[in-house]
Design a protein around this motif. Structure first.
Motif, mmCIF file in Angstrom:
data_model
loop_
_atom_site.group_PDB
_atom_site.id
_atom_site.type_symbol
_atom_site.label_atom_id
_atom_site.label_comp_id
_atom_site.label_asym_id
_atom_site.label_seq_id
_atom_site.Cartn_x
_atom_site.Cartn_y
_atom_site.Cartn_z
ATOM 1 N N GLN A 39 122.532 60.651 34.255
ATOM 2 C CA GLN A 39 123.383 60.243 33.269
ATOM 3 C C GLN A 39 123.482 58.748 33.306
ATOM 4 O OE1 GLN A 39 127.271 61.551 32.898
ATOM 5 N NE2 GLN A 39 127.631 61.178 30.847
ATOM 6 N N ASP A 40 123.612 58.400 34.632
ATOM 7 C CA ASP A 40 123.469 56.798 35.160
ATOM 8 C C ASP A 40 122.687 55.992 34.419
ATOM 9 O OD1 ASP A 40 125.716 57.757 36.659
ATOM 10 O OD2 ASP A 40 124.751 56.933 38.738
ATOM 11 N N SER A 41 121.408 56.518 33.976
ATOM 12 C CA SER A 41 120.479 55.869 33.299
ATOM 13 C C SER A 41 120.992 55.212 31.969
ATOM 14 C CB SER A 41 119.370 56.655 33.154
ATOM 15 O OG SER A 41 118.631 56.747 34.571
ATOM 16 N N TYR A 42 121.980 56.163 31.521
ATOM 17 C CA TYR A 42 122.473 56.039 30.302
ATOM 18 C C TYR A 42 123.617 55.058 30.092
ATOM 19 C CZ TYR A 42 118.309 58.626 28.848
ATOM 20 O OH TYR A 42 117.032 59.092 28.791
ATOM 21 N N TYR A 43 123.854 54.107 30.659
ATOM 22 C CA TYR A 43 124.989 53.450 30.647
ATOM 23 C C TYR A 43 124.590 52.497 29.315
ATOM 24 C CZ TYR A 43 127.563 54.666 34.873
ATOM 25 O OH TYR A 43 128.254 55.152 36.284
ATOM 26 N N LEU A 81 108.500 66.000 23.046
ATOM 27 C CA LEU A 81 108.099 64.441 22.858
ATOM 28 C C LEU A 81 108.464 63.916 24.036
ATOM 29 C CD1 LEU A 81 109.460 64.341 19.360
ATOM 30 C CD2 LEU A 81 106.889 64.515 19.742
ATOM 31 N N THR A 82 107.505 62.671 24.377
ATOM 32 C CA THR A 82 107.716 61.650 25.530
ATOM 33 C C THR A 82 108.935 60.824 25.320
ATOM 34 O OG1 THR A 82 105.460 61.931 26.260
ATOM 35 C CG2 THR A 82 106.660 59.956 26.920
ATOM 36 N N ILE A 83 109.529 60.391 26.300
ATOM 37 C CA ILE A 83 110.800 59.626 26.014
ATOM 38 C C ILE A 83 110.533 58.327 27.021
ATOM 39 C CG2 ILE A 83 112.534 61.291 25.389
ATOM 40 C CD1 ILE A 83 113.652 60.783 28.380
ATOM 41 N N HIS A 84 111.219 57.222 26.622
ATOM 42 C CA HIS A 84 111.364 56.180 27.509
ATOM 43 C C HIS A 84 112.865 56.114 28.120
ATOM 44 C CE1 HIS A 84 107.714 55.322 24.979
ATOM 45 N NE2 HIS A 84 107.022 54.809 26.181
ATOM 46 N N LYS A 85 112.862 56.478 28.983
ATOM 47 C CA LYS A 85 114.433 56.441 29.981
ATOM 48 C C LYS A 85 114.756 55.027 30.169
ATOM 49 C CE LYS A 85 114.895 58.330 34.158
ATOM 50 N NZ LYS A 85 114.836 59.030 35.059
ATOM 51 N N PRO A 86 115.769 54.571 29.964
ATOM 52 C CA PRO A 86 116.296 53.356 30.372
ATOM 53 C C PRO A 86 116.488 53.291 32.024
ATOM 54 C CG PRO A 86 117.877 54.368 28.992
ATOM 55 C CD PRO A 86 116.863 55.298 29.108
ATOM 56 N N VAL A 87 116.552 51.792 31.947
ATOM 57 C CA VAL A 87 116.890 51.568 33.472
ATOM 58 C C VAL A 87 117.951 50.552 33.624
ATOM 59 C CG1 VAL A 87 115.829 50.469 35.683
ATOM 60 C CG2 VAL A 87 114.422 52.009 34.485
ATOM 61 N N TYR A 88 118.944 50.819 34.669
ATOM 62 C CA TYR A 88 120.267 50.095 34.356
ATOM 63 C C TYR A 88 120.119 49.107 35.526
ATOM 64 C CZ TYR A 88 125.063 48.754 33.093
ATOM 65 O OH TYR A 88 126.075 47.865 32.647
ATOM 66 N N TYR A 90 122.411 47.072 37.588
ATOM 67 C CA TYR A 90 123.891 46.898 38.169
ATOM 68 C C TYR A 90 124.193 45.531 38.402
ATOM 69 C CZ TYR A 90 123.993 51.850 38.002
ATOM 70 O OH TYR A 90 124.001 53.161 37.932
ATOM 71 N N ALA A 91 122.991 44.648 38.798
ATOM 72 C CA ALA A 91 123.369 43.099 39.231
ATOM 73 C C ALA A 91 123.919 42.664 38.029
ATOM 74 C CB ALA A 91 122.217 42.593 39.943
ATOM 75 N N ASN A 92 123.492 42.583 36.874
ATOM 76 C CA ASN A 92 123.660 42.076 35.615
ATOM 77 C C ASN A 92 124.473 42.682 34.628
ATOM 78 O OD1 ASN A 92 122.392 39.481 35.963
ATOM 79 N ND2 ASN A 92 120.377 40.728 35.972
ATOM 80 N N HIS A 93 124.896 44.091 35.214
ATOM 81 C CA HIS A 93 125.587 45.098 34.450
ATOM 82 C C HIS A 93 125.245 45.083 32.923
ATOM 83 C CE1 HIS A 93 128.968 45.091 37.694
ATOM 84 N NE2 HIS A 93 128.556 43.736 37.906
ATOM 85 N N THR A 94 123.972 45.390 32.611
ATOM 86 C CA THR A 94 123.416 45.685 31.447
ATOM 87 C C THR A 94 122.449 46.398 31.771
ATOM 88 O OG1 THR A 94 122.890 44.987 29.265
ATOM 89 C CG2 THR A 94 122.247 43.550 31.014
ATOM 90 N N ARG A 95 121.500 46.946 30.673
ATOM 91 C CA ARG A 95 120.440 47.533 30.642
ATOM 92 C C ARG A 95 119.246 46.724 30.908
ATOM 93 N NH1 ARG A 95 120.117 51.482 25.518
ATOM 94 N NH2 ARG A 95 122.068 52.303 26.915
ATOM 95 N N SER A 96 118.411 47.166 31.731
ATOM 96 C CA SER A 96 117.103 46.385 32.033
ATOM 97 C C SER A 96 116.185 46.431 30.951
ATOM 98 C CB SER A 96 116.552 46.854 33.351
ATOM 99 O OG SER A 96 115.247 46.632 33.438
#
Length: 211
Positions: A39-43, A81-88, A90-96
């Motif tokens: 779930q941490d990937s989905y901030y 179906l294939t997904i593209h899981k986000p990467v968070y 933390y240094a910039n407090h936003t999604r990579s």
């Protein structure tokens, strides 16, 4: 027609050992078709906010998570179906800008502090686990982790725990225990509970003719 994957939810407070439990289960089925979603990937993406606003983010609050995207991705995986899981970031407090390509699998482990808080997520799970560990053990684990791995000071970790982590745990995380099918005391140290869960998961997989 391909079988619907089974989704196992592993919830619990920060430092409870839920990640250890999720990893233990994952390792037991390594030879099967299995994947893990954190779930941490989905901030939420906060790129539109100035840094001073991002710094105020309460990562232990349900509103910090983009559950709509998580639900969409889970549904895609269920539909093979294939997904593209986000990467968070933390240094910039936003999604990579980076993503992780995740292929569909027969077994999906969903792990996170607040996965049982959202009814829509709960409804997708075949098995719901809550890792229940005493608060003094959780704060000690968090202290060690944040100092060793994240370069934090003792004072900053304790301040964050008392002002944010503990109140959020009591308000949002602890109450979700009632939604769990199984409560695992003492997290990753509880090998008996983990072995029982592995046996149960195997039974579910056999019933669905996946194993």
């Amino acid at each position: 027609m391909s079988k619907k994957p089974i989704i196992i939810g592993v919830a619990g407070g920060s430092g409870s050992g839920k990640t250890t439990v999720a990893n233990e289960i994952y390792c037991k089925f390594r030879n099967q078709d299995i994947l893990m979603i954190e779930q941490d990937s989905y901030y939420k993406d906060q790129a539109h906010l100035p840094m001073e606003e991002r710094l105020k983010t309460n990562y232990d609050h349900p509103l910090a998570f983009d559950n709509d995207l998580l639900l969409s991705h889970l549904q895609s995986l269920v539909n093979r179906l294939t997904i593209h899981k986000p990467v968070y970031d933390y240094a910039n407090h936003t999604r990579s800008s980076e993503v992780v390509v995740v292929e569909p699998r027969d077994v999906i482990i969903l792990e996170g502090i607040l996965i049982l808080e959202d009814e829509r997520l709960r409804d997708m799970m075949d098995i719901k686990l809550f890792v229940d560990t005493d608060s003094d053990v959780r704060i000690i684990r968090r202290l060690i982790r944040d100092i060793k791995e994240r370069g934090r000071t003792i004072d900053s970790v304790i301040d964050q725990y008392t002002t944010v982590v503990r109140p959020m745990h009591l308000q949002f995380i602890e109450p979700t225990k009632r939604y769990a099918d199984v409560i695992i005391p003492e997290g990753g140290q509880n090998q008996v509970a983990i072995d029982l869960m592995v046996t149960k998961i195997k039974t579910v997989l056999e019933e669905k003719a996946i194993l």
